[in-house]
Design a protein around this motif. Structure first.
Motif, PDB file in Angstrom:
ATOM      1  N   PRO A  44       3.518  -2.469   7.870  1.00 34.26           N
ATOM      2  CA  PRO A  44       3.359  -3.656   7.027  1.00 34.26           C
ATOM      3  C   PRO A  44       3.034  -3.258   5.585  1.00 34.26           C
ATOM      4  CG  PRO A  44       1.382  -3.312   8.339  1.00 34.26           C
ATOM      5  CD  PRO A  44       2.317  -2.185   8.670  1.00 34.26           C
ATOM      6  N   ILE A  45       4.048  -2.778   4.881  1.00 37.40           N
ATOM      7  CA  ILE A  45       3.831  -2.225   3.542  1.00 37.40           C
ATOM      8  C   ILE A  45       3.284  -3.265   2.572  1.00 37.40           C
ATOM      9  CG2 ILE A  45       5.016  -1.186   1.536  1.00 37.40           C
ATOM     10  CD1 ILE A  45       6.766   0.340   3.491  1.00 37.40           C
ATOM     11  N   THR A  46       3.811  -4.475   2.632  1.00 37.34           N
ATOM     12  CA  THR A  46       3.350  -5.523   1.720  1.00 37.34           C
ATOM     13  C   THR A  46       1.876  -5.852   1.961  1.00 37.34           C
ATOM     14  OG1 THR A  46       5.579  -6.419   1.847  1.00 37.34           O
ATOM     15  CG2 THR A  46       3.901  -7.821   0.834  1.00 37.34           C
ATOM     16  N   ALA A  47       1.520  -6.000   3.232  1.00 26.71           N
ATOM     17  CA  ALA A  47       0.124  -6.326   3.557  1.00 26.71           C
ATOM     18  C   ALA A  47      -0.813  -5.190   3.138  1.00 26.71           C
ATOM     19  CB  ALA A  47      -0.012  -6.597   5.057  1.00 26.71           C
ATOM     20  N   PHE A  48      -0.358  -3.937   3.298  1.00 25.96           N
ATOM     21  CA  PHE A  48      -1.196  -2.797   2.903  1.00 25.96           C
ATOM     22  C   PHE A  48      -1.400  -2.754   1.404  1.00 25.96           C
ATOM     23  CE2 PHE A  48      -0.864  -0.477   6.971  1.00 25.96           C
ATOM     24  CZ  PHE A  48      -2.196  -0.186   7.070  1.00 25.96           C
ATOM     25  N   ALA A  50      -1.314  -5.209  -0.687  1.00 25.56           N
ATOM     26  CA  ALA A  50      -2.242  -6.285  -1.040  1.00 25.56           C
ATOM     27  C   ALA A  50      -3.676  -5.902  -0.679  1.00 25.56           C
ATOM     28  CB  ALA A  50      -1.838  -7.579  -0.328  1.00 25.56           C
ATOM     29  N   ALA A  51      -3.848  -5.282   0.477  1.00 29.00           N
ATOM     30  CA  ALA A  51      -5.197  -4.893   0.907  1.00 29.00           C
ATOM     31  C   ALA A  51      -5.777  -3.815  -0.013  1.00 29.00           C
ATOM     32  CB  ALA A  51      -5.162  -4.409   2.358  1.00 29.00           C
ATOM     33  N   CYS A  52      -4.957  -2.850  -0.402  1.00 25.59           N
ATOM     34  CA  CYS A  52      -5.421  -1.802  -1.332  1.00 25.59           C
ATOM     35  C   CYS A  52      -5.928  -2.448  -2.618  1.00 25.59           C
ATOM     36  CB  CYS A  52      -4.285  -0.839  -1.691  1.00 25.59           C
ATOM     37  SG  CYS A  52      -3.816   0.287  -0.370  1.00 25.59           S
ATOM     38  N   ASN A  53      -5.164  -3.366  -3.148  1.00 22.34           N
ATOM     39  CA  ASN A  53      -5.551  -4.007  -4.400  1.00 22.34           C
ATOM     40  C   ASN A  53      -6.817  -4.845  -4.235  1.00 22.34           C
ATOM     41  OD1 ASN A  53      -3.613  -3.343  -6.633  1.00 22.34           O
ATOM     42  ND2 ASN A  53      -2.166  -3.903  -5.041  1.00 22.34           N
ATOM     43  N   ALA A  54      -6.910  -5.565  -3.131  1.00 21.32           N
ATOM     44  CA  ALA A  54      -8.103  -6.395  -2.897  1.00 21.32           C
ATOM     45  C   ALA A  54      -9.349  -5.517  -2.781  1.00 21.32           C
ATOM     46  CB  ALA A  54      -7.913  -7.236  -1.632  1.00 21.32           C
ATOM     47  N   SER A 266     -15.008   9.357   8.044  1.00 16.60           N
ATOM     48  CA  SER A 266     -13.593   9.119   7.759  1.00 16.60           C
ATOM     49  C   SER A 266     -13.484   8.406   6.414  1.00 16.60           C
ATOM     50  CB  SER A 266     -12.961   8.283   8.879  1.00 16.60           C
ATOM     51  OG  SER A 266     -12.954   9.036  10.074  1.00 16.60           O
ATOM     52  N   PRO A 267     -12.319   8.542   5.746  1.00 15.07           N
ATOM     53  CA  PRO A 267     -12.205   8.016   4.381  1.00 15.07           C
ATOM     54  C   PRO A 267     -12.680   6.561   4.257  1.00 15.07           C
ATOM     55  CG  PRO A 267     -10.261   9.294   4.931  1.00 15.07           C
ATOM     56  CD  PRO A 267     -11.081   9.215   6.178  1.00 15.07           C
ATOM     57  N   SER A 268     -13.630   6.332   3.368  1.00 14.96           N
ATOM     58  CA  SER A 268     -14.199   4.999   3.148  1.00 14.96           C
ATOM     59  C   SER A 268     -13.096   4.022   2.763  1.00 14.96           C
ATOM     60  CB  SER A 268     -15.217   5.042   2.001  1.00 14.96           C
ATOM     61  OG  SER A 268     -15.968   6.224   2.015  1.00 14.96           O
ATOM     62  N   PHE A 269     -12.219   4.478   1.874  1.00 17.67           N
ATOM     63  CA  PHE A 269     -11.147   3.620   1.372  1.00 17.67           C
ATOM     64  C   PHE A 269     -10.257   3.142   2.516  1.00 17.67           C
ATOM     65  CE2 PHE A 269      -6.814   3.332  -0.505  1.00 17.67           C
ATOM     66  CZ  PHE A 269      -7.040   2.252  -1.325  1.00 17.67           C
ATOM     67  N   ASN A 270      -9.816   4.076   3.363  1.00 20.75           N
ATOM     68  CA  ASN A 270      -8.920   3.720   4.458  1.00 20.75           C
ATOM     69  C   ASN A 270      -9.576   2.737   5.423  1.00 20.75           C
ATOM     70  OD1 ASN A 270      -8.308   6.194   3.173  1.00 20.75           O
ATOM     71  ND2 ASN A 270      -6.858   6.713   4.789  1.00 20.75           N
ATOM     72  N   GLN A 271     -10.851   2.953   5.694  1.00 18.90           N
ATOM     73  CA  GLN A 271     -11.553   2.049   6.612  1.00 18.90           C
ATOM     74  C   GLN A 271     -11.601   0.636   6.046  1.00 18.90           C
ATOM     75  OE1 GLN A 271     -15.191   3.498   8.567  1.00 18.90           O
ATOM     76  NE2 GLN A 271     -14.955   5.376   7.397  1.00 18.90           N
ATOM     77  N   ARG A 272     -11.855   0.538   4.742  1.00 20.78           N
ATOM     78  CA  ARG A 272     -11.918  -0.784   4.121  1.00 20.78           C
ATOM     79  C   ARG A 272     -10.552  -1.450   4.060  1.00 20.78           C
ATOM     80  NH1 ARG A 272     -16.626  -2.079   0.878  1.00 20.78           N
ATOM     81  NH2 ARG A 272     -18.236  -0.548   1.353  1.00 20.78           N
ATOM     82  N   VAL A 273      -9.520  -0.624   3.827  1.00 24.19           N
ATOM     83  CA  VAL A 273      -8.170  -1.198   3.786  1.00 24.19           C
ATOM     84  C   VAL A 273      -7.781  -1.737   5.166  1.00 24.19           C
ATOM     85  CG1 VAL A 273      -5.717  -0.644   3.457  1.00 24.19           C
ATOM     86  CG2 VAL A 273      -7.403   0.145   1.784  1.00 24.19           C
ATOM     87  N   VAL A 274      -8.078  -0.985   6.217  1.00 25.73           N
ATOM     88  CA  VAL A 274      -7.748  -1.465   7.564  1.00 25.73           C
ATOM     89  C   VAL A 274      -8.543  -2.736   7.880  1.00 25.73           C
ATOM     90  CG1 VAL A 274      -7.854  -0.949  10.036  1.00 25.73           C
ATOM     91  CG2 VAL A 274      -7.018   0.782   8.433  1.00 25.73           C
ATOM     92  N   ALA A 275      -9.820  -2.762   7.516  1.00 22.16           N
ATOM     93  CA  ALA A 275     -10.624  -3.969   7.756  1.00 22.16           C
ATOM     94  C   ALA A 275     -10.045  -5.161   6.999  1.00 22.16           C
ATOM     95  CB  ALA A 275     -12.075  -3.728   7.340  1.00 22.16           C
ATOM     96  N   GLU A 276      -9.576  -4.893   5.780  1.00 24.38           N
ATOM     97  CA  GLU A 276      -8.987  -5.960   4.958  1.00 24.38           C
ATOM     98  C   GLU A 276      -7.688  -6.477   5.604  1.00 24.38           C
ATOM     99  OE1 GLU A 276     -10.482  -7.125   2.240  1.00 24.38           O
ATOM    100  OE2 GLU A 276      -8.901  -8.538   1.686  1.00 24.38           O
ATOM    101  N   VAL A 277      -6.857  -5.535   6.068  1.00 24.46           N
ATOM    102  CA  VAL A 277      -5.590  -5.931   6.704  1.00 24.46           C
ATOM    103  C   VAL A 277      -5.851  -6.743   7.975  1.00 24.46           C
ATOM    104  CG1 VAL A 277      -3.564  -5.036   7.935  1.00 24.46           C
ATOM    105  CG2 VAL A 277      -4.194  -4.052   5.732  1.00 24.46           C
ATOM    106  N   MET A 278      -6.923  -6.390   8.687  1.00 32.20           N
ATOM    107  CA  MET A 278      -7.197  -7.060   9.971  1.00 32.20           C
ATOM    108  C   MET A 278      -7.723  -8.485   9.811  1.00 32.20           C
ATOM    109  SD  MET A 278      -8.952  -4.139  12.375  1.00 32.20           S
ATOM    110  CE  MET A 278      -8.924  -5.058  13.942  1.00 32.20           C
TER     111      MET A 278
ATOM    112  N   CYS B  52      -2.250   3.884  -6.174  1.00 29.73           N
ATOM    113  CA  CYS B  52      -1.983   3.236  -4.877  1.00 29.73           C
ATOM    114  C   CYS B  52      -0.714   2.403  -4.958  1.00 29.73           C
ATOM    115  CB  CYS B  52      -3.144   2.319  -4.470  1.00 29.73           C
ATOM    116  SG  CYS B  52      -4.631   3.191  -3.953  1.00 29.73           S
ATOM    117  N   ASN B  53      -0.612   1.625  -5.999  1.00 31.74           N
ATOM    118  CA  ASN B  53       0.560   0.757  -6.145  1.00 31.74           C
ATOM    119  C   ASN B  53       1.838   1.556  -6.344  1.00 31.74           C
ATOM    120  OD1 ASN B  53      -0.217  -2.178  -6.010  1.00 31.74           O
ATOM    121  ND2 ASN B  53      -1.756  -1.460  -7.464  1.00 31.74           N
ATOM    122  N   ALA B  54       1.757   2.608  -7.145  1.00 36.33           N
ATOM    123  CA  ALA B  54       2.951   3.442  -7.372  1.00 36.33           C
ATOM    124  C   ALA B  54       3.409   4.089  -6.072  1.00 36.33           C
ATOM    125  CB  ALA B  54       2.644   4.504  -8.433  1.00 36.33           C
ATOM    126  N   VAL B  55       2.448   4.622  -5.305  1.00 37.26           N
ATOM    127  CA  VAL B  55       2.799   5.294  -4.047  1.00 37.26           C
ATOM    128  C   VAL B  55       3.383   4.299  -3.050  1.00 37.26           C
ATOM    129  CG1 VAL B  55       1.783   6.380  -2.007  1.00 37.26           C
ATOM    130  CG2 VAL B  55       1.196   7.222  -4.296  1.00 37.26           C
TER     131      VAL B  55
END
Lengths: 394, 394
Positions: A44-48, A50-54, A266-278, B52-55
């Motif tokens: 889900p590239i679009t959702a990811f 968006a989650a990264c940005n949020a 584990s990477p803080s960023f990745n954990q937050r992105v997954v939580a955001e996507v969920m 993140c957005n570029a990648v």
């Protein structure tokens, strides 16, 4: 020239047999059913994005800072809520992919020479993760429903040689695609409880069912007796390396200490992105699209096998979920000998032998149907059949 | 109630003493100089968001897919280019933070009971990472310039008890802030080469110099004899967990196999984001802002110490880079006893004892100056001095 002394375990460690095969077979023009990758069409590239940005906008500094070993509280809560039994978020430990869970389990349970029980066959990556701790992995006789409880009990051992753990993959197992039945689950959990053996339940594929939900996890039946492993690699994306353990209190602390020593957290960023996507039930909307896609591919492969293997003494599993299907070749045929014949004809698979801890069945192989198109599946299975005929004629 | 048998190593594993102290001291109103966190004011949030957005836009599917154990080729190349000696990207292995590098090194070099050499004092996280492999860590006498070469040679041992590795942190060491001199580096590298002992060079802080670049890394002096560890945690952000090893060919393959067993690979997405951020010399522009910030904080702390410790028999290091400063209390005073007095007065530090592998010096403590404001530094050091006086009066 240096002459350094390495640890004894280093001599036992090897690169994954699959990764070595992939180096040989990942070349242009080869239809590869050898890999274990999920289909990128399901990411889900679009959702990811968006989650990264949020996450960066709202919590950028926290997402880039060190964090606790146990994991991001909102993600632990989301996982507890998502699982089909009553899970306390304090039992959830976030791991760097579920491969790390195997490493941590090996570290806290296995001394050199410790007996451990695995299915016949079992997940190769688990054997690879356990090897550095130098256990003795014993294969338990298994049928289409998984580990046979009688053989499990017979191989548990006693005293100092009592098995430290039994590792099982009940849903759409890698490599066979088989699923443990309701009755087998119940019987295994009861026997393990009676013998006081920890069950390690690895469930990366459980959400990828095609024909109805699989029976309840082993952990749901005896939470104090089972260490459960889950992953976002197959339902979201493997490149984030976010997995988790649900562990009884008796071992949660030691697993956390092992994790802290291994990578702090584990990477803080990745954990937050997954939580955001969920959030807002995204997984519940997203997973059905993966199921539908994989089911269609499985159907094409089953039809192709029926058609192409006609008259050959070949059998295969009919997985009701997951990513893999297991093929049994005519008795006496070695899948390792078949591989060059298949590659010559434009397709690749993984021979089954590396998936056995002991007593390999050399006439077996694993096929993945999720990253190949229907046309490629038809062409690849025809090539496989031609390779079998060619080898028989030799 | 289960009665499971754990591995012998599990009994030796513990939670980090620092993390336990942080639980006690991370409360509102306490000025904490106990942590080891970099300042979030140095995190390039805007650059990360753009990366993140570029990648995701350009390579979304690849960033979310499984990838190779060795790491993302463009990142390995960027690291090789960034390092101040001639590094082949094929020697670079990406790790999940540099903590994982310690775990992998322990796995390939240490058997139960293996002798390993560390500085007095040394990085606590390294001791914690090594412990599960059950080595015997021996502290080598060290002065303001690091490990004393004579004591290193004296403690190397012979035959089966010959040290497997010597672990050193030459730049702005955690915990002392000290830096190994040019002469000491050269002498240590030569002695290690003569004795054929692998040096493990841990360099997370090397780019954070205030008064000129530190001398060349040990690895630059003998690339075949040194395993070099680096990290993006202190120059970009720790929450991504991206670190790396530069290893000689003789052990690169075994480290990679250990990594594959431990977590398959570090997150593809994070590796690509770091590579994206590093483009066009971003680090070269960004790092000077961190240096300037930390230097100003160090200056405030040094002035505060001069002022507040007047008349007390207390000494401290004057770090020329990094994040930490090391305080020696009056002889016979135990920093562990001092901690509650300090917390009562509104500040916290980490006692020095846990940083010693053996023969702890109990009258030492570590201060971090990077996450506290100048006003807090002044207030915190005054509170520390008051606590010392109070303990002396008891």
């Amino acid at each position: 020239m240096t002459n350094w002394t390495l640890a004894a375990r280093a001599a036992k460690m090897n690169s994954s047999a699959i990764r070595e095969i992939l180096k040989l077979t990942d070349r242009p023009g080869i239809i590869s059913m050898a890999g274990g990758l999920p289909s990128p069409a399901g990411f889900p590239i679009t959702a990811f994005t968006a989650a990264c940005n949020a996450v960066m906008e709202r919590d950028g500094a926290a997402a880039l800072q060190y964090s606790t070993t146990e994991g991001f509280p909102a993600l632990r809560q989301a996982i507890a809520d998502f699982l089909p039994w009553d899970v306390n978020p304090e039992q959830v430990l976030i791991t760097t992919g579920s491969q790390q869970a195997l490493d941590l389990i090996a570290k806290i349970f296995m001394d050199k020479g410790s007996r451990i029980l695995v299915e016949k066959p079992t997940y190769l990556g688990a054997l690879q993760a356990f090897t550095p701790m130098e256990p003795v992995a014993v294969g338990v006789d298994s049928d289409d429903e998984g580990m046979l409880v009688e053989d499990f009990a017979a191989k548990v051992g006693t005293g100092a040689d009592k098995a430290r753990i039994a590792y099982v993959l009940p849903n759409f197992q890698n490599p066979t695609g088989r699923t443990m039945s309701e009755a087998r689950r119940q019987a295994l959990v009861e026997k393990a409880k009676e013998l006081d053996i920890p069950l390690i339940e690895d469930n990366p594929y459980g959400d990828l069912w095609y024909e109805g939900e699989p029976p309840l996890p082993l952990a749901a039946r005896n939470p104090e007796g089972v260490i459960y492993m889950g992953s976002f690699s197959k339902v979201l994306a493997p490149g984030l390396r976010v997995g988790f353990i649900v562990a009884p209190k008796s071992v949660y602390g030691k697993l956390t200490q092992a994790k802290q020593a291994a990578d702090l957290h584990s990477p803080s960023f990745n954990q937050r992105v997954v939580a955001e996507v969920m959030k807002d039930g995204f997984l519940q909307r997203h997973i059905p699209t993966i199921r539908a896609m994989y089911k269609a591919q499985r159907d094409v492969m089953l039809v192709a096998l029926e058609r192409e293997m006609e008259g050959l003494d070949v059998s295969w599993t009919r997985p009701v979920g997951g990513m893999f299907l297991w093929v049994r070749l005519p008795k006496g045929m070695n899948a390792q000998d078949l591989l060059p014949e298949a590659v010559e004809r434009g397709m690749a698979f993984v021979p089954g032998a590396p998936f056995f801890a002991d007593e390999a069945e050399h006439n077996t192989l694993r096929l993945s149907y999720v990253t190949v198109s229907p046309a490629q599946i038809n062409q690849g299975i025809a090539a496989l059949a031609a390779a079998i005929r060619a080898l028989q004629a030799k």
